[in-house]
Enzyme design. Structure first.
Site, mmCIF file in Angstrom:
data_model
loop_
_atom_site.group_PDB
_atom_site.id
_atom_site.type_symbol
_atom_site.label_atom_id
_atom_site.label_comp_id
_atom_site.label_asym_id
_atom_site.label_seq_id
_atom_site.Cartn_x
_atom_site.Cartn_y
_atom_site.Cartn_z
ATOM 1 N N ASP A 115 12.387 3.433 11.769
ATOM 2 C CA ASP A 115 11.379 2.618 12.566
ATOM 3 C C ASP A 115 10.548 3.465 13.036
ATOM 4 O O ASP A 115 11.057 4.487 14.093
ATOM 5 C CB ASP A 115 12.528 1.712 13.740
ATOM 6 C CG ASP A 115 11.510 1.285 14.685
ATOM 7 O OD1 ASP A 115 10.091 1.319 14.774
ATOM 8 O OD2 ASP A 115 12.195 0.658 15.719
ATOM 9 N N VAL A 116 9.243 3.536 12.790
ATOM 10 C CA VAL A 116 8.509 4.740 13.064
ATOM 11 C C VAL A 116 8.101 4.670 14.779
ATOM 12 O O VAL A 116 7.393 5.862 15.108
ATOM 13 C CB VAL A 116 7.172 4.767 12.246
ATOM 14 C CG1 VAL A 116 7.446 5.375 10.734
ATOM 15 C CG2 VAL A 116 6.551 3.422 12.054
ATOM 16 N N ASP A 142 -10.417 -1.229 3.674
ATOM 17 C CA ASP A 142 -10.693 -2.902 4.019
ATOM 18 C C ASP A 142 -10.505 -3.873 3.007
ATOM 19 O O ASP A 142 -10.858 -3.618 1.676
ATOM 20 C CB ASP A 142 -11.927 -2.787 4.631
ATOM 21 C CG ASP A 142 -12.277 -4.194 5.542
ATOM 22 O OD1 ASP A 142 -11.213 -4.799 5.945
ATOM 23 O OD2 ASP A 142 -13.309 -4.561 5.402
ATOM 24 N N SER A 177 -8.565 2.130 9.798
ATOM 25 C CA SER A 177 -8.974 0.755 9.343
ATOM 26 C C SER A 177 -10.153 0.762 9.545
ATOM 27 O O SER A 177 -10.961 1.428 10.543
ATOM 28 C CB SER A 177 -7.819 -0.229 9.968
ATOM 29 O OG SER A 177 -8.593 -1.491 10.216
ATOM 30 N N ASP A 220 10.872 3.659 5.486
ATOM 31 C CA ASP A 220 10.330 2.211 5.886
ATOM 32 C C ASP A 220 11.320 1.618 6.800
ATOM 33 O O ASP A 220 12.385 1.954 6.761
ATOM 34 C CB ASP A 220 10.248 1.347 4.528
ATOM 35 C CG ASP A 220 9.334 0.116 4.796
ATOM 36 O OD1 ASP A 220 8.226 0.112 4.350
ATOM 37 O OD2 ASP A 220 9.766 -0.698 5.486
ATOM 38 N N LYS A 222 -6.165 1.548 16.355
ATOM 39 C CA LYS A 222 -6.603 2.450 15.061
ATOM 40 C C LYS A 222 -7.744 3.516 15.605
ATOM 41 O O LYS A 222 -7.843 4.590 14.922
ATOM 42 C CB LYS A 222 -7.207 1.498 13.972
ATOM 43 C CG LYS A 222 -6.067 0.807 13.325
ATOM 44 C CD LYS A 222 -5.236 1.842 12.353
ATOM 45 C CE LYS A 222 -4.129 0.904 11.374
ATOM 46 N NZ LYS A 222 -3.406 1.878 10.477
ATOM 47 N N TYR A 260 -5.660 -4.380 17.797
ATOM 48 C CA TYR A 260 -5.258 -3.470 16.384
ATOM 49 C C TYR A 260 -6.204 -2.427 16.455
ATOM 50 O O TYR A 260 -6.256 -1.249 15.977
ATOM 51 C CB TYR A 260 -5.676 -4.304 15.206
ATOM 52 C CG TYR A 260 -5.284 -3.869 13.939
ATOM 53 C CD1 TYR A 260 -4.357 -3.109 13.494
ATOM 54 C CD2 TYR A 260 -6.250 -3.946 12.858
ATOM 55 C CE1 TYR A 260 -3.989 -2.686 12.330
ATOM 56 C CE2 TYR A 260 -6.181 -3.302 11.507
ATOM 57 C CZ TYR A 260 -5.105 -2.614 11.317
ATOM 58 O OH TYR A 260 -4.826 -1.938 10.067
ATOM 59 N N ILE A 301 0.804 -1.232 -0.006
ATOM 60 C CA ILE A 301 -0.066 0.025 -0.053
ATOM 61 C C ILE A 301 0.712 1.269 -0.227
ATOM 62 O O ILE A 301 0.547 2.098 -0.625
ATOM 63 C CB ILE A 301 -1.065 0.118 1.357
ATOM 64 C CG1 ILE A 301 -1.695 -1.162 0.859
ATOM 65 C CG2 ILE A 301 -1.647 1.322 1.173
ATOM 66 C CD1 ILE A 301 -2.925 -1.424 2.284
#
Ligand code: ZN
Length: 682
Positions: free
Chosen positions: A487-488, A611, A567, A466, A584, A580, A447
């Protein structure tokens, strides 16, 4: 300067082109043109031109004498035979008797004399090439030659150095008049091996490609030696050494000051390209920078790329950036004011009247930091920075001997507003996100890569962050952007990555905070560690990225866009997806919090609720398992929505672009799931 000539390479060229039915003359013309083009000390970004007089067959098979001369839009470094259109010599020679010829008429005759009517426009210096006798003619804007001629005693220096070997022509605007002047000087200088055009460049010629090329190298080397022998002084540094700020801090301030608001939430933005090498530092930090930097250009051709002068800024002081920002805005306004005045003064004496181009600088000098190239895209900014560095080299060398001197302002104006010069820039319609800098986190995944591509397609400069360095680099290469390992979940690493982006492009306008991963566990039994890990990545990482973006955006003062990958789980929780979905859901609330608190500073925010996208989050293996559990095909599972259509990473990417472009939308969630009423925003 060393000769790059190789008999072996030259023979290979001839053989290769012979297979395509191209004669040796043209093959050699291509070969040595590329040698010239490869040397940035000779020509840059489409500058310079070359020609060969040869004989080709016309459509009826008749031998026809032609001039194959560099076509407009071609770069010597990469030239091909198609970039050297053939123009009938008889038509060019008969113009020699004309007293005067308008630019339009000159272009008309040259085009009409092309053997191939679809060929590019022959160089604006075509007549000059045609009227010099020798078969091969090379023209460059060699740095060393310019440094010699761009001094008050330049002509005398050249005469003493070259004697009769080089003819010397005074400065004259390119086009028909220069061609006539140069032809007269050529005819009056039998035995000369080339010609200096004062404050413009050098021509060499010969009966073979090698002879013309080697003469160029010889004369440029002689100029280099003379400069070394004559060098007496280095640029004097300014008395106070500035306590400087970093390029990453100053870039956004300059970029913000150069942005123009359209008034409806959109901005015309620029991209910067910082150069902080020793030469740029010495030039920007010189005591007399206001004199030599404002004295004009090293060769007139540069005016279409970098305007008549650079913007000069005061030395920034660490800890005083707010007052520095005010000084930068005032300096930019003063630059535009001076440019308007320059335009009006010279336009008053010009017929027909010209329309003013934009009044904004193309490069800026910052003591302690060097120079910034400025452009509508990263590519343009790099071209401006390259030409600025050439300017720095030539002016520094001239100042080392004596004093840099350029053509006068009226000549610069005539060149800047010459229709044939403007035609070189071409007219490309700007893309919707041109000049904007976007940062995509998780940009190495399916994505993220689609998002990076979609923003690049709309003209944005894209930084790809990334965890996987190779993945970031791969996507960055594909979108001609900047790839950074990051590394976020490490907020210091995120801040450092944004500094790098600000250093590279001068700022950040759009954040697509996309990195994420699914964590599962039945909420009443899941270990805290899982929940915390999910919050680190699916909530805190978004907050770190948004905070880092806000820091840069506030320095720019031109708003921005914060976009988050939410999400379905944020709106429509499913069993076992608590770790998760909860994170979100918090991120969705975070997006709205930014909308509330930064709308007043023109920072918009938004989220995409997608989705069932085939990606790193929903792997092929998961798709196979879930579809078989439901007793449907994989395709039916993926298209299990109201529209009955599979949603792809590209669809998600387009939703992010749409939010970025929606100037009057903030706090919004855009759903991309093919229709799922249970997950609809309410
Ligand atoms: Zn030239």
């Amino acid at each position: 300067m060393r000769s790059l000539w190789s008999d072996e390479d030259a023979a290979a060229f001839t053989a290769r082109y012979e297979e395509r039915g191209i004669g040796e003359d043209l093959a050699m013309r291509v070969y040595s043109s590329r040698l010239l083009g490869r040397e940035p000390q000779l020509v840059q970004h489409g500058g310079g031109n070359t020609s060969v007089k040869t004989v080709v067959k016309d459509v009826l098979g008749r031998a026809t004498p032609v001039l194959c001369v560099k076509g407009s839009g071609w770069d010597l470094e990469f030239i091909e035979p198609e970039g050297l259109p053939a123009v009938r010599m008889d038509r060019l020679l008969e113009l020699r008797d004309a007293e005067a010829l308008s630019d339009g008429a000159m272009v008309e005759v040259q085009r009409g004399a092309l053997l191939d009517s679809a060929a590019p426009n022959p160089s604006v210096e075509t007549l000059l090439h045609a009227w010099m006798g020798p078969r091969f003619v090379d023209h460059t804007h060699a740095n060393a030659v310019l440094a010699l001629t761009d001094q008050p005693g330049g002509e005398a220096l050249c005469r003493a150095l070259y004697g009769d070997r080089l003819a010397i022509a005074p400065y004259c605007m390119p086009g028909f008049d220069l061609a006539r002047l140069a032809a007269r000087v050529f005819e009056a200088s039998p035995g000369a091996e080339g010609m200096i055009l004062l404050k413009h460049g050098i021509f060499t010629w010969g009966e073979t490609a090698r002879e013309a090329y080697e003469r160029m190298i010889t004369f440029v080397s002689m100029a280099e030696d003379a400069l070394q022998r004559g060098a007496r002084q280095a640029l004097t540094p300014a008395a106070t050494a500035p306590a400087s700020a970093s390029a990453a801090q100053i870039g956004p301030i300059l970029r913000g000051a150069l942005a123009e608001a359209f008034g409806d939430g959109r901005w015309r933005r620029v991209t910067l390209d910082h150069r902080g090498g020793p030469a740029a530092l010495a030039f920007a930090g010189g005591a007399e920078v206001m004199r030599y930097s404002q004295a004009g250009l090293v060769t007139p051709d540069h005016v279409i790329r970098i305007k008549p002068w650079p913007l000069v800024l005061p030395a920034p002081e660490a800890g005083q950036l707010d007052s520095f920002a005010g000084q930068v805005r005032a300096a930019v306004a003063a630059y535009a004011e001076r440019y308007r005045d320059y335009f009006e003064r010279h336009n008053a004496a010009t017929q027909p009247k010209k329309t003013m181009l934009d009044p904004w600088p193309r490069w800026a000098l910052v003591p302690g930091l060097g120079l910034y190239g400025i452009g509508a895209s990263a590519k343009e900014a790099a071209v401006a920075a390259d030409i600025a560095e050439t300017t720095v080299a030539v002016v520094t060398a001239a100042e080392a001997m004596d004093r840099f001197e350029s053509i006068d302002e009226a000549d610069l104006f005539a060149m800047e507003y010459w229709s044939l010069e403007q035609a070189k820039l071409g007219k490309v319609r700007a893309k919707p996100l041109a000049g904007q800098v976007a940062v995509v986190t998780g940009g190495g995944g399916t994505i993220g890569a689609a998002i990076a591509r979609a923003f690049a397609d709309q003209g944005a400069e894209v930084a790809v962050l990334d965890r996987d360095e190779a993945a970031a680099a791969g996507v960055a290469t594909a979108v001609k952007g900047l790839g950074l390992a990051c590394d976020v979940t490490d907020s210091a690493a995120v801040a450092a990555a944004f500094e790098r982006v600000a250093e590279r492009y001068g700022g950040v306008d759009i954040l697509v905070s996309n990195a994420g991963a699914a964590f599962t566990g039945r909420i009443g039994e899941v270990p805290d560690a899982v929940l915390r890990e999910s919050f680190d990545l699916n909530f805190f990482a978004h907050q770190s990225a948004a905070q880092a973006a806000i820091a840069v955006m506030r320095r720019q003062g031109t708003g921005g866009v914060l976009l988050f990958n939410a999400s379905k789980q944020a709106l429509n929780p499913g069993p076992d997806f608590g770790p998760y979905g909860l994170a979100k859901a918090a991120t969705l609330a975070l997006m709205r919090q930014y909308a509330v608190e930064y709308g007043g500073e023109s920072v918009r925010s938004g989220a995409v609720n997608a989705d069932r996208i085939r990606s790193g989050l929903l792997t092929d293996e998961m798709i196979a398992r879930r579809s078989s559990a439901r007793g449907v095909t994989e395709q039916a599972y993926l298209a299990g929505n109201l529209l009955g259509r599979e949603v792809t990473a590209e669809d998600v990417a387009q939703a992010f672009v749409a939010l970025a472009l929606s100037n009057k939308t903030t706090g919004a969630v855009l759903t991309v799931d093919g229709g799922n009423i249970a997950a609809a925003v309410r």
